[in-house]
Design an enzyme around this catalytic site. Sequence first.
Site, PDB file in Angstrom:
ATOM      1  N   LYS A   1      35.256 -27.348 -15.239  1.00 29.27           N
ATOM      2  CA  LYS A   1      36.117 -26.332 -14.618  1.00 29.27           C
ATOM      3  C   LYS A   1      35.549 -25.996 -13.251  1.00 29.27           C
ATOM      4  O   LYS A   1      34.333 -26.059 -13.042  1.00 29.27           O
ATOM      5  CB  LYS A   1      36.117 -25.065 -15.482  1.00 29.27           C
TER       6      LYS A   1
ATOM      7  N   VAL B   1      52.386 -19.035 -17.331  1.00 27.55           N
ATOM      8  CA  VAL B   1      52.413 -19.297 -18.782  1.00 27.55           C
ATOM      9  C   VAL B   1      53.260 -18.250 -19.501  1.00 27.55           C
ATOM     10  O   VAL B   1      54.113 -18.575 -20.338  1.00 27.55           O
ATOM     11  CB  VAL B   1      50.976 -19.330 -19.356  1.00 27.55           C
ATOM     12  N   ALA B   2      53.042 -16.989 -19.161  1.00 30.22           N
ATOM     13  CA  ALA B   2      53.779 -15.899 -19.814  1.00 30.22           C
ATOM     14  C   ALA B   2      55.279 -16.063 -19.616  1.00 30.22           C
ATOM     15  O   ALA B   2      56.073 -15.828 -20.543  1.00 30.22           O
ATOM     16  CB  ALA B   2      53.321 -14.553 -19.253  1.00 30.22           C
TER      17      ALA B   2
HETATM   18  P1  NAD Z   1      49.171 -16.882 -13.319  1.00 35.69           P
HETATM   19  O1  NAD Z   1      48.255 -16.591 -12.180  1.00 35.69           O
HETATM   20  O2  NAD Z   1      50.488 -17.515 -13.036  1.00 35.69           O
HETATM   21  O3  NAD Z   1      49.459 -15.558 -14.162  1.00 35.69           O
HETATM   22  C1  NAD Z   1      48.458 -14.675 -14.558  1.00 35.69           C
HETATM   23  C2  NAD Z   1      49.083 -13.295 -14.514  1.00 35.69           C
HETATM   24  O4  NAD Z   1      48.214 -12.368 -15.153  1.00 35.69           O
HETATM   25  C3  NAD Z   1      49.310 -12.787 -13.095  1.00 35.69           C
HETATM   26  O5  NAD Z   1      50.671 -12.403 -12.958  1.00 35.69           O
HETATM   27  C4  NAD Z   1      48.370 -11.591 -12.985  1.00 35.69           C
HETATM   28  O6  NAD Z   1      48.866 -10.566 -12.138  1.00 35.69           O
HETATM   29  C5  NAD Z   1      48.293 -11.147 -14.424  1.00 35.69           C
HETATM   30  N1  NAD Z   1      47.143 -10.312 -14.789  1.00 35.69           N
HETATM   31  C6  NAD Z   1      45.859 -10.401 -14.377  1.00 35.69           C
HETATM   32  N2  NAD Z   1      45.111  -9.462 -14.986  1.00 35.69           N
HETATM   33  C7  NAD Z   1      45.947  -8.767 -15.799  1.00 35.69           C
HETATM   34  C8  NAD Z   1      45.785  -7.682 -16.692  1.00 35.69           C
HETATM   35  N3  NAD Z   1      44.604  -7.098 -16.866  1.00 35.69           N
HETATM   36  N4  NAD Z   1      46.858  -7.229 -17.382  1.00 35.69           N
HETATM   37  C9  NAD Z   1      48.077  -7.798 -17.215  1.00 35.69           C
HETATM   38  N5  NAD Z   1      48.297  -8.836 -16.373  1.00 35.69           N
HETATM   39  C10 NAD Z   1      47.241  -9.304 -15.674  1.00 35.69           C
HETATM   40  O7  NAD Z   1      48.300 -17.758 -14.348  1.00 35.69           O
HETATM   41  P2  NAD Z   1      48.812 -18.665 -15.537  1.00 35.69           P
HETATM   42  O8  NAD Z   1      48.773 -20.071 -15.086  1.00 35.69           O
HETATM   43  O9  NAD Z   1      50.036 -18.061 -16.130  1.00 35.69           O
HETATM   44  O10 NAD Z   1      47.597 -18.509 -16.564  1.00 35.69           O
HETATM   45  C11 NAD Z   1      47.500 -17.396 -17.442  1.00 35.69           C
HETATM   46  C12 NAD Z   1      46.358 -17.647 -18.423  1.00 35.69           C
HETATM   47  O11 NAD Z   1      46.585 -18.850 -19.138  1.00 35.69           O
HETATM   48  C13 NAD Z   1      44.985 -17.830 -17.763  1.00 35.69           C
HETATM   49  O12 NAD Z   1      43.990 -17.297 -18.612  1.00 35.69           O
HETATM   50  C14 NAD Z   1      44.826 -19.336 -17.677  1.00 35.69           C
HETATM   51  O13 NAD Z   1      43.476 -19.736 -17.612  1.00 35.69           O
HETATM   52  C15 NAD Z   1      45.477 -19.724 -18.975  1.00 35.69           C
HETATM   53  N6  NAD Z   1      45.942 -21.097 -19.010  1.00 35.69           N
HETATM   54  C16 NAD Z   1      46.842 -21.525 -18.089  1.00 35.69           C
HETATM   55  C17 NAD Z   1      47.310 -22.838 -18.168  1.00 35.69           C
HETATM   56  C18 NAD Z   1      48.353 -23.355 -17.225  1.00 35.69           C
HETATM   57  O14 NAD Z   1      48.857 -24.468 -17.468  1.00 35.69           O
HETATM   58  N7  NAD Z   1      48.746 -22.625 -16.199  1.00 35.69           N
HETATM   59  C19 NAD Z   1      46.805 -23.707 -19.144  1.00 35.69           C
HETATM   60  C20 NAD Z   1      45.892 -23.217 -20.087  1.00 35.69           C
HETATM   61  C21 NAD Z   1      45.476 -21.898 -20.005  1.00 35.69           C
END
Ligand code: NAD
Length: 349
Positions: A81, A186-187
């Site tokens: 990473k 992801v959400a």
């Molecule tokens: P992203 O940056 O698109 O979204 C993350 C969101 O979380 C942002 O909107 C941010 O404002 C919000 N956030 C941060 N702290 C917060 C809190 N305390 N409470 C509420 N919201 C908060 O990132 P993503 O790609 O959606 O990734 C989200 C998670 O999933 C991360 O932990 C990432 O490591 C994990 N993940 C992502 C992928 C991928 O394919 N993108 C794959 C595996 C794991």
Amino acid sequence: MNTPWGFEDFDAHEDLHFVWNEECGLKAIIAVHSTHLGPAAGGCRFWHYADPAQGLTDALRLSRGMSYKNAMAGLPLGGGKAVIIADENRTKTPEMLHCFGRAVDHLCGRYVTAEDVGMSVADMIEIRRQTPFVAGLPVEGGDVGGDPGPHTSLGVFLGLKAAVRRALGKDSVNGLHIALQGAGSVATGVAVHAAAEGARLSIADVDAAKAQKLADATGGKVVSTEEILGIEADVLSPCALGAILDEQTIAALRVPVVAGGANNQLAEKEDGQRLHERGILYAPDYVINAGGIINVCTEYLRDGDASLVRKRIEGIPDRLEQIWAESAQSGRDPASVADAMAQRLIGRG
Ligand code: NAD
């Protein structure tokens, strides 16, 4: 856990690289946890940390998680990473990304990068100018590539449904209340799948405008970031940052299921046991969120098409079932069961 340096998070990483370039302002860490199964693959996070030491901890924990994730997904990849430590204004320039690309290139393929929080497909294109050891690029030639986010979301949603089936005996999320932490890439996918099946959503993000936009798109309700972890719901789906499940937050949970895409949801190892003792079914994060790396791996190795990616992602619920079944049989919590399985696969069991 193996701690040759007496520093728990180090956990026998094969190598660790600190990158600093004053001219472009790049401050990055590349952590290579294991190359036992193949090149260490894992995304690059672009994030501002109050203390750079937190960035190091993040890189080490995320890197180990990638070793476990790739092994459990049956991919011929090790785990690594990168973290780029952003300044307070989150300044990101092409020069910075090129410099990061050169640092990745110096590792000659021991580490392969892709998107993570704060990094986009456009950023991968910049990095690609300096190194071939990058995935998550736009689809070219075949039909696999691009943003891993939607693939992660699909895997998380399928895993969430498997958890609902096991804990609540329901085959659908129709009518269920899902508390979603985060409104990012992801959400968003998880919310769209869940809403399409008739789930009721509560959504929280530190960026309130993002939460509102997702709520508007899915008929959900925005709640505050303080509220989301204590809300009464059928499922909590953590899809923001890590270390959100600790002694206090677990005690306050009012859900029977935790199934979300964020990496490193447990603040410490004991938190898996804490969830188990409370009778909350936990889907180990690096197992449920493997959809993105499955897509990245298929793109990087060019060993399949979109239908194979889908088939591999559809294997996520089975792996979760295997973990929960062993947990039920042994009495050990699912997170510990998954860790033990992953460690065996990377030759450290
Ligand atoms: P992203 O940056 O698109 O979204 C993350 C969101 O979380 C942002 O909107 C941010 O404002 C919000 N956030 C941060 N702290 C917060 C809190 N305390 N409470 C509420 N919201 C908060 O990132 P993503 O790609 O959606 O990734 C989200 C998670 O999933 C991360 O932990 C990432 O490591 C994990 N993940 C992502 C992928 C991928 O394919 N993108 C794959 C595996 C794991």
